[in-house]
Design an enzyme around this catalytic site. Structure first.
Site, PDB file in Angstrom:
ATOM      1  N   TYR A 170      31.672  34.259  39.298  1.00  0.00           N
ATOM      2  CA  TYR A 170      33.040  34.150  39.834  1.00  0.00           C
ATOM      3  C   TYR A 170      33.962  33.432  38.842  1.00  0.00           C
ATOM      4  O   TYR A 170      35.079  33.882  38.546  1.00  0.00           O
ATOM      5  CB  TYR A 170      32.946  33.397  41.159  1.00  0.00           C
ATOM      6  CG  TYR A 170      34.245  33.086  41.858  1.00  0.00           C
ATOM      7  CD1 TYR A 170      34.891  34.054  42.617  1.00  0.00           C
ATOM      8  CD2 TYR A 170      34.799  31.812  41.804  1.00  0.00           C
ATOM      9  CE1 TYR A 170      36.064  33.758  43.284  1.00  0.00           C
ATOM     10  CE2 TYR A 170      35.967  31.503  42.473  1.00  0.00           C
ATOM     11  CZ  TYR A 170      36.608  32.478  43.211  1.00  0.00           C
ATOM     12  OH  TYR A 170      37.761  32.176  43.865  1.00  0.00           O
ATOM     13  N   LYS A 174      37.239  34.706  36.892  1.00  0.00           N
ATOM     14  CA  LYS A 174      38.536  34.052  37.119  1.00  0.00           C
ATOM     15  C   LYS A 174      39.144  33.540  35.817  1.00  0.00           C
ATOM     16  O   LYS A 174      40.366  33.541  35.646  1.00  0.00           O
ATOM     17  CB  LYS A 174      38.382  32.915  38.132  1.00  0.00           C
ATOM     18  CG  LYS A 174      38.094  33.391  39.560  1.00  0.00           C
ATOM     19  CD  LYS A 174      39.134  34.367  40.063  1.00  0.00           C
ATOM     20  CE  LYS A 174      39.194  34.446  41.580  1.00  0.00           C
ATOM     21  NZ  LYS A 174      40.143  35.492  42.035  1.00  0.00           N
ATOM     22  N   THR A 204      40.005  29.219  53.899  1.00  0.00           N
ATOM     23  CA  THR A 204      39.783  30.616  54.292  1.00  0.00           C
ATOM     24  C   THR A 204      38.286  30.790  54.505  1.00  0.00           C
ATOM     25  O   THR A 204      37.519  29.860  54.259  1.00  0.00           O
ATOM     26  CB  THR A 204      40.235  31.592  53.182  1.00  0.00           C
ATOM     27  OG1 THR A 204      39.364  31.400  52.050  1.00  0.00           O
ATOM     28  CG2 THR A 204      41.676  31.345  52.757  1.00  0.00           C
TER      29      THR A 204
END
Ligand SMILES: NC(=O)c1ccc[n+]([C@@H]2O[C@H](COP(=O)([O-])OP(=O)(O)OC[C@H]3O[C@@H](n4cnc5c(N)ncnc54)[C@H](O)[C@@H]3O)[C@@H](O)[C@H]2O)c1
Length: 310
Positions: A170, A174, A204
């Site tokens: 990830y 990014k 979230t």
């Protein structure tokens, strides 16, 4: 609020979380919105159009205009269909917010090839595809003599910019998105397109699963996903035409225009370095060694705090 009426926006991954907040905010500012969301699990499995449809209904209930789109942004041809969907539904495209994302966290030594490929595909390729197809549309309009004022807003992460343990796939994607932003900003300036990116922090399903964040406070919640969206709306204003290639870290009301890789410690010789001499020079200049400070230090220096409940 800037008036975005007459503009058309695509927001990817807009069925939930931060993307949903962007779609609602852009619609409130007057833009017509293509609410894209594949609708799968946090790990990127399955598909379901209902999250996107629900956001379209929310926008319509508030008097705005939107359509739902279920394309997978990691698929290059699907990204083309997404751009065509906007052009077919609303006749133009002005704003692309690349936001869709998934997580498959694992320590590097245990990470599988699938975990790497899936995450890099959704984030990094999922930024390239829609941007590439939207840029072709804007170049065409620019070449036909129109003064284009278009926007790409990408989504990086503190994980990629400062480095978070357990997120090599990830974070690498990014960090790649931040580099992609700088290069796309330089290439697309000639067509009137600005390209910026966000390093958001919000409550979230993505962070709730990773960080055990605790409940939202009753007063101002710095981790409300809606805190990120004013940055998007501001960057979409015509007045923001000269702001491009920037990366904004957002924590509640703290918006920090980050500075990325830049010149640091210079070790200079007027000939090729001898490796023995260089290691001596490195140890002399870095008596405590040199190692990354980690994500929390970078976030705190940018106006944020730990995402873990304290
Ligand atoms: N929440 C945070 O604190 C935080 C921090 C840093 C970065 N981000 C980034 O912000 C973005 C939004 O994340 P979020 O926290 O709102 O997570 P989220 O899981 O709530 O929302 C992501 C959405 O993207 C959609 N999606 C996933 N893969 C897709 C694909 N291939 N095509 C289209 N849609 C797809 C999902 O269905 C989901 O609705 C992500 O890029 C994430 O990496 C979030």
């Amino acid at each position: 609020m800037p008036n975005l009426s007459g503009k058309v926006a695509i927001v990817t991954g807009a069925g939930r979380g931060i993307g949903r907040a962007h779609a609602l905010a852009l619609a409130e500012a007057g833009a017509k919105v293509v609410v894209n969301d594949l609708g799968g699990t946090l790990a990127g499995e399955g598909a379901d159009l209902s999250p996107a449809q629900q956001v379209v209904e929310e926008i319509a209930a508030a008097g705005g205009e939107a359509v739902a789109d279920g394309e997978n942004v990691a698929d290059f041809d699907a990204a083309d269909r997404l751009v065509r969907h906007a052009l077919g539904a609303f006749g133009r495209l002005d704003i692309l917010v690349n936001n869709a994302g998934i997580l498959r966290d694992r320590m590097l030594v245990n990470m599988t090839e699938d975990e790497w490929d899936a995450v890099v595909a959704v984030h990094l390729k999922g930024h390239f595809g829609p941007t590439r197809h939207a840029a072709a549309h804007w170049r065409e309009r620019s070449k036909s003599g129109e003064q284009v004022r278009a926007r790409v807003i990408n989504t990086s992460s503190p994980s990629g910019l400062f480095g978070n343990v357990g997120q090599a796939n990830y974070g690498a994607a990014k960090a790649g998105i931040a580099a992609f932003t700088i290069i796309a900003a330089q290439e697309l300036a000639r067509y009137g397109v600005t390209v910026n990116c966000l390093a958001p922090n919000a409550r979230t399903r993505m962070t709730e699963e990773t960080f055990e964040m605790g409940a939202a406070p009753e007063d101002f919640d710095p981790l409300d996903p809606a805190n990120i969206s004013p940055v998007v709306v501001a960057l979409c204003a015509d007045e923001a035409q000269a702001i491009t290639g920037q990366c904004f870290h957002v924590w509640g009301g703290a918006v920090n225009a980050l500075q990325g890789w830049q010149a640091g410690e210079l070790f200079e010789a007027n000939r090729r370095w001898d490796a023995d001499e260089l290691i001596d020079a490195l140890r002399e200049r870095f008596p405590e060694g040199a190692a990354p400070a980690g994500m929390l230090i970078g976030m705190q220096a940018s106006g944020g705090r730990s995402l873990r409940a304290q």
